[in-house]
Design a protein around this motif. Structure first.
Motif, PDB file in Angstrom:
ATOM      1  N   LYS A  45    -112.050  19.567  64.361  1.00 12.10           N
ATOM      2  CA  LYS A  45    -111.784  18.727  65.515  1.00 12.10           C
ATOM      3  C   LYS A  45    -110.567  17.875  65.197  1.00 12.10           C
ATOM      4  O   LYS A  45    -110.075  17.861  64.077  1.00 12.10           O
ATOM      5  CB  LYS A  45    -113.002  17.873  65.847  1.00 12.10           C
ATOM      6  CG  LYS A  45    -114.227  18.701  66.231  1.00 12.10           C
ATOM      7  CD  LYS A  45    -115.409  17.814  66.586  1.00 12.10           C
ATOM      8  CE  LYS A  45    -116.615  18.663  67.004  1.00 12.10           C
ATOM      9  NZ  LYS A  45    -117.791  17.821  67.313  1.00 12.10           N
ATOM     10  N   GLU A  46    -110.129  17.127  66.179  1.00 13.63           N
ATOM     11  CA  GLU A  46    -108.884  16.375  66.013  1.00 13.63           C
ATOM     12  C   GLU A  46    -108.925  15.430  64.822  1.00 13.63           C
ATOM     13  O   GLU A  46    -107.968  15.345  64.047  1.00 13.63           O
ATOM     14  CB  GLU A  46    -108.571  15.581  67.288  1.00 13.63           C
ATOM     15  CG  GLU A  46    -107.218  14.887  67.257  1.00 13.63           C
ATOM     16  CD  GLU A  46    -106.884  14.210  68.564  1.00 13.63           C
ATOM     17  OE1 GLU A  46    -105.878  13.482  68.601  1.00 13.63           O
ATOM     18  OE2 GLU A  46    -107.630  14.413  69.550  1.00 13.63           O
ATOM     19  N   ALA A  60    -124.047  16.279  54.800  1.00 10.25           N
ATOM     20  CA  ALA A  60    -123.554  14.936  54.501  1.00 10.25           C
ATOM     21  C   ALA A  60    -122.314  14.627  55.334  1.00 10.25           C
ATOM     22  O   ALA A  60    -122.145  13.503  55.829  1.00 10.25           O
ATOM     23  CB  ALA A  60    -123.245  14.816  53.002  1.00 10.25           C
ATOM     24  N   PHE A  61    -121.433  15.603  55.494  1.00 15.63           N
ATOM     25  CA  PHE A  61    -120.237  15.421  56.325  1.00 15.63           C
ATOM     26  C   PHE A  61    -120.632  15.104  57.763  1.00 15.63           C
ATOM     27  O   PHE A  61    -120.063  14.199  58.389  1.00 15.63           O
ATOM     28  CB  PHE A  61    -119.378  16.689  56.279  1.00 15.63           C
ATOM     29  CG  PHE A  61    -118.285  16.716  57.309  1.00 15.63           C
ATOM     30  CD1 PHE A  61    -117.098  16.021  57.104  1.00 15.63           C
ATOM     31  CD2 PHE A  61    -118.447  17.431  58.487  1.00 15.63           C
ATOM     32  CE1 PHE A  61    -116.086  16.038  58.059  1.00 15.63           C
ATOM     33  CE2 PHE A  61    -117.445  17.456  59.441  1.00 15.63           C
ATOM     34  CZ  PHE A  61    -116.256  16.759  59.223  1.00 15.63           C
ATOM     35  N   LYS A  62    -121.613  15.814  58.308  1.00 13.20           N
ATOM     36  CA  LYS A  62    -122.024  15.587  59.685  1.00 13.20           C
ATOM     37  C   LYS A  62    -122.631  14.200  59.856  1.00 13.20           C
ATOM     38  O   LYS A  62    -122.403  13.530  60.873  1.00 13.20           O
ATOM     39  CB  LYS A  62    -123.006  16.672  60.144  1.00 13.20           C
ATOM     40  CG  LYS A  62    -122.359  18.041  60.309  1.00 13.20           C
ATOM     41  CD  LYS A  62    -123.226  18.999  61.109  1.00 13.20           C
ATOM     42  CE  LYS A  62    -124.525  19.305  60.393  1.00 13.20           C
ATOM     43  NZ  LYS A  62    -125.339  20.299  61.131  1.00 13.20           N
ATOM     44  N   GLU A  63    -123.421  13.763  58.856  1.00 10.06           N
ATOM     45  CA  GLU A  63    -123.984  12.420  58.920  1.00 10.06           C
ATOM     46  C   GLU A  63    -122.879  11.369  58.867  1.00 10.06           C
ATOM     47  O   GLU A  63    -122.925  10.361  59.574  1.00 10.06           O
ATOM     48  CB  GLU A  63    -124.970  12.214  57.760  1.00 10.06           C
ATOM     49  CG  GLU A  63    -126.272  12.981  57.896  1.00 10.06           C
ATOM     50  CD  GLU A  63    -127.073  12.523  59.111  1.00 10.06           C
ATOM     51  OE1 GLU A  63    -127.120  11.296  59.356  1.00 10.06           O
ATOM     52  OE2 GLU A  63    -127.619  13.386  59.817  1.00 10.06           O
ATOM     53  N   ASN A  64    -121.896  11.618  58.020  1.00  8.80           N
ATOM     54  CA  ASN A  64    -120.768  10.697  57.924  1.00  8.80           C
ATOM     55  C   ASN A  64    -119.985  10.671  59.233  1.00  8.80           C
ATOM     56  O   ASN A  64    -119.514   9.617  59.676  1.00  8.80           O
ATOM     57  CB  ASN A  64    -119.859  11.125  56.768  1.00  8.80           C
ATOM     58  CG  ASN A  64    -119.024   9.984  56.229  1.00  8.80           C
ATOM     59  OD1 ASN A  64    -119.189   8.835  56.606  1.00  8.80           O
ATOM     60  ND2 ASN A  64    -118.101  10.306  55.338  1.00  8.80           N
ATOM     61  N   MET A  65    -119.851  11.826  59.856  1.00  2.30           N
ATOM     62  CA  MET A  65    -119.149  11.926  61.128  1.00  2.30           C
ATOM     63  C   MET A  65    -119.864  11.094  62.200  1.00  2.30           C
ATOM     64  O   MET A  65    -119.226  10.374  62.977  1.00  2.30           O
ATOM     65  CB  MET A  65    -119.069  13.396  61.559  1.00  2.30           C
ATOM     66  CG  MET A  65    -118.228  13.649  62.788  1.00  2.30           C
ATOM     67  SD  MET A  65    -117.914  15.421  63.065  1.00  2.30           S
ATOM     68  CE  MET A  65    -119.578  16.005  63.405  1.00  2.30           C
ATOM     69  N   ILE A  79    -119.053   3.607  64.803  1.00  7.85           N
ATOM     70  CA  ILE A  79    -118.281   2.381  64.592  1.00  7.85           C
ATOM     71  C   ILE A  79    -116.899   2.466  65.240  1.00  7.85           C
ATOM     72  O   ILE A  79    -116.001   1.701  64.914  1.00  7.85           O
ATOM     73  CB  ILE A  79    -118.146   2.061  63.086  1.00  7.85           C
ATOM     74  CG1 ILE A  79    -117.415   3.185  62.334  1.00  7.85           C
ATOM     75  CG2 ILE A  79    -119.495   1.787  62.466  1.00  7.85           C
ATOM     76  CD1 ILE A  79    -117.097   2.851  60.882  1.00  7.85           C
ATOM     77  N   GLY A  80    -116.746   3.436  66.133  1.00  4.96           N
ATOM     78  CA  GLY A  80    -115.510   3.493  66.905  1.00  4.96           C
ATOM     79  C   GLY A  80    -114.571   4.627  66.578  1.00  4.96           C
ATOM     80  O   GLY A  80    -113.494   4.732  67.164  1.00  4.96           O
ATOM     81  N   GLY A  81    -114.950   5.467  65.640  1.00 10.39           N
ATOM     82  CA  GLY A  81    -114.139   6.636  65.329  1.00 10.39           C
ATOM     83  C   GLY A  81    -113.210   6.437  64.150  1.00 10.39           C
ATOM     84  O   GLY A  81    -113.049   5.337  63.622  1.00 10.39           O
ATOM     85  N   GLY A  82    -112.615   7.523  63.716  1.00 12.94           N
ATOM     86  CA  GLY A  82    -111.715   7.505  62.571  1.00 12.94           C
ATOM     87  C   GLY A  82    -111.491   8.911  62.072  1.00 12.94           C
ATOM     88  O   GLY A  82    -111.969   9.889  62.665  1.00 12.94           O
ATOM     89  N   SER A 130    -110.073  12.150  53.158  1.00 13.78           N
ATOM     90  CA  SER A 130    -109.854  10.874  53.830  1.00 13.78           C
ATOM     91  C   SER A 130    -109.980   9.665  52.919  1.00 13.78           C
ATOM     92  O   SER A 130    -109.314   8.662  53.129  1.00 13.78           O
ATOM     93  CB  SER A 130    -110.826  10.720  55.011  1.00 13.78           C
ATOM     94  OG  SER A 130    -112.165  10.953  54.594  1.00 13.78           O
ATOM     95  N   ASN A 131    -110.834   9.729  51.875  1.00 12.27           N
ATOM     96  CA  ASN A 131    -110.998   8.545  51.025  1.00 12.27           C
ATOM     97  C   ASN A 131    -110.812   8.808  49.535  1.00 12.27           C
ATOM     98  O   ASN A 131    -111.003   7.910  48.715  1.00 12.27           O
ATOM     99  CB  ASN A 131    -112.368   7.895  51.260  1.00 12.27           C
ATOM    100  CG  ASN A 131    -113.524   8.772  50.803  1.00 12.27           C
ATOM    101  OD1 ASN A 131    -113.340   9.780  50.122  1.00 12.27           O
ATOM    102  ND2 ASN A 131    -114.728   8.409  51.182  1.00 12.27           N
TER     103      ASN A 131
END
Length: 295
Positions: free
Chosen positions: A93-94, A131-136, A142-145, A173-174
């Motif tokens: 996704k974007e 885990a990625f889906k939960e993080n997503m 919290i507004g996206g990122g 990303s981190n």
């Protein structure tokens, strides 16, 4: 896709994801978010711990048509054994991207051993994806990122006796990353553990002392080689490396040398990346159970 791989995928498709796996994934990612506030040391192994917990259930996991399956043969790793890319978990996704490639072992006569390793690799990959889906979901709440994860594998050693395979996960990303290793005796078709190489636990002290010496020597050559070890850090509370774990990550390289591995942030600042230390055989020769693997 050959007949064996078709059968492997069919069997995995028919196994439901255990509820317990979903629970440990959710718990781990929540704990990881909490720990990420500490900039010096990120959590040691989020998905590594998830995969380890999931393995207690000794269950495979389900894949669905929404995942991109790909099976690509890579060169033969021995007279019989080879690694193939069995499955690929994708999200594109974007602002959310995941690409997790799952290896599978083929060609061993011990089909139960082969199946148990392949099941473990699938559980690890599924845990990473969950885990990625939960993080997503959390990021959306919290507004996206932007978040992303890349997972895959690398064959570290390829010879007549040894197959060492690394599975890795890297956050795009981190900066979080984690690795898992398996070292397989292809002739005897068994998994080599670190303790199995040695007569007793004395290897922990000898290997740890040598790694500390290597760290200090590297630092003296170049002060940018900074480790959280006594002799470099000034404050005792900042020392994070004293001894390796009894089951520290490792592999045996093509020269028959023991290589001890650490994840990023485990024993040094993130700028040092994931670290590996080749242990001179002279340091551990009296501790070895035999010279079958370590030369």
């Amino acid at each position: 896709m050959d007949d064996k791989l078709k059968q492997m995928k069919k069997e995995n498709d028919n196994i439901p994801i255990p509820e317990e796996l979903d629970f440990v994934v959710r718990h781990a990612i929540k704990q990881g978010m909490k720990n990420n506030k500490n900039h010096k040391k990120l959590p040691k192994k989020i998905t590594g711990g998830v995969a380890a917990a999931a393995l207690f259930f000794v269950l495979g996991v389900n894949t669905s048509d929404s995942f991109a399956a790909s099976v690509k043969d890579v060169p033969v790793i021995g007279s019989l054994a080879k690694i193939v890319s069995f499955q690929e978990f994708k999200e594109d996704k974007e602002t959310y991207k995941a690409d997790i490639e799952v290896p599978a072992l083929q060609g061993l006569e011990n089909t139960e051993f082969e199946a148990s390793l392949n099941k473990k690799y699938m559980v690890e990959a599924q845990a990473q994806y969950e885990a990625f889906k939960e993080n997503m979901k959390y990021v959306e709440s919290i507004g996206g990122g932007h978040i992303g994860v890349k997972g895959g594998y690398e064959v570290k050693t390829d010879n007549d006796q040894i197959l060492s395979i690394e599975r890795y996960e890297v956050s795009t990303s981190n900066g979080y990353s984690a690795r898992e290793f398996d070292t397989i005796d292809k002739k005897n078709e068994l998994l080599i553990t670190l303790p199995s190489l040695f007569k007793d636990d004395n290897y922990i002290y000898n290997i740890s002392s040598n790694i500390s010496e290597q760290m200090i020597a590297n630092y003296k050559k170049d002060s940018s080689n900074y480790y959280w070890v006594a002799g470099i850090v000034e404050k005792p509370e900042e020392v994070s490396f004293v001894n390796i774990d009894r089951n520290q990550s490792f592999y045996i390289n093509n020269e028959g040398k023991l290589v001890i591995c650490f994840d990023k942030y485990e024993v040094a600042p993130g700028a040092m990346g994931a670290l590996e230390f080749i242990i001179p055989t002279e340091v551990i020769k009296d501790d070895l159970e035999s010279n079958t693997y370590i030369k």
